[in-house]
Design an enzyme around this catalytic site. Structure first.
Site, mmCIF file in Angstrom:
data_model
loop_
_atom_site.group_PDB
_atom_site.id
_atom_site.type_symbol
_atom_site.label_atom_id
_atom_site.label_comp_id
_atom_site.label_asym_id
_atom_site.label_seq_id
_atom_site.Cartn_x
_atom_site.Cartn_y
_atom_site.Cartn_z
ATOM 1 N N HIS A 43 -56.563 -76.982 109.294
ATOM 2 C CA HIS A 43 -55.713 -77.157 108.111
ATOM 3 C C HIS A 43 -56.213 -78.239 107.160
ATOM 4 C CE1 HIS A 43 -53.898 -81.016 109.405
ATOM 5 N NE2 HIS A 43 -54.118 -80.528 110.620
ATOM 6 N N HIS A 82 -72.669 -75.581 103.895
ATOM 7 C CA HIS A 82 -72.923 -74.604 104.953
ATOM 8 C C HIS A 82 -72.306 -75.131 106.241
ATOM 9 C CE1 HIS A 82 -76.149 -71.903 107.123
ATOM 10 N NE2 HIS A 82 -74.959 -71.830 107.707
#
Length: 203
Positions: free
Chosen positions: A133, A142
């Site tokens: 979250h 990446h």
């Protein structure tokens, strides 16, 4: 966005991008790669047509493309092309409806992205990684296969989090930083720094 997508890049990462797009119901129009020696080679079921066409070709009519290049810096350079950028999201990815995903981003098979995460443009969220979250993942970043980002982590623009790495809650990985494969990050990582190990230390 068109469901017909041109692929820019003809390496191994392009195979993953093509498979992801096909799983989401898109069609691949063709593949370009700026290495002229790759022209005519087959990538999955697609033949590399040649080098990327010039800017005016992309402006003749709306064309949708996806940059299937793993290198963050090269992906950023290619993104200056005036194309419409697809989002490639695998059908098996679990993405909460509150998540925002920028244009040109790849979300691979087996990924889990939890509520209120923001993913930037042309990022890579690689196979089976987990983003909890309230994370922020910057443009051209990446997140490697199997990596785990705990809650409220920030990953800067162009940063790389290696395969199997874990970033603990509330940590910031700075712009252009690198987290080595399997590392456990318990302290903020400075922009441009490289860290590795358990716990991760700058190297």
């Amino acid at each position: 966005m068109s469901s017909v997508v041109w692929i820019l890049g003809g390496g191994g990462h392009a195979k993953v991008a093509i498979a992801t797009l096909l799983s989401a119901g898109a069609s691949v129009a063709g593949v370009f790669d700026d290495d002229p020696e790759k022209k005519g080679r087959t990538l999955l079921d697609f033949t590399i047509a040649g080098v990327t066409p010039p800017a005016d070709w992309w402006q003749e009519e709306p064309r949708t493309a996806f940059i299937a290049i793993g290198n963050n810096e090269i992906r950023k350079k290619v993104s200056a092309l005036k194309a419409e950028w697809a989002v490639a999201r695998h059908e098996t990815a679990i993405v909460h409806p509150s998540v925002t995903i920028g244009a040109g981003t790849l979300v691979c098979a087996g990924v889990t992205i939890q509520p209120d995460v923001r993913i930037g443009r042309h990022a890579i969220v690689n196979t089976a990684c987990s983003i909890d979250h309230d994370n922020v993942v910057g443009d051209f970043a990446h997140i490697g296969p199997g990596a785990t980002l705990a809650g409220e982590v920030t990953v800067g623009e162009g940063a790389f989090v290696g395969a199997g790495a874990t970033v603990t809650p509330g940590i910031t990985v700075g712009d252009g930083a690198t987290v080595g494969a399997g590392a456990v990050v318990i302290r903020n990582v400075a922009p441009g720094a490289t860290v590795a190990g358990v716990p991760a230390r700058e190297i």
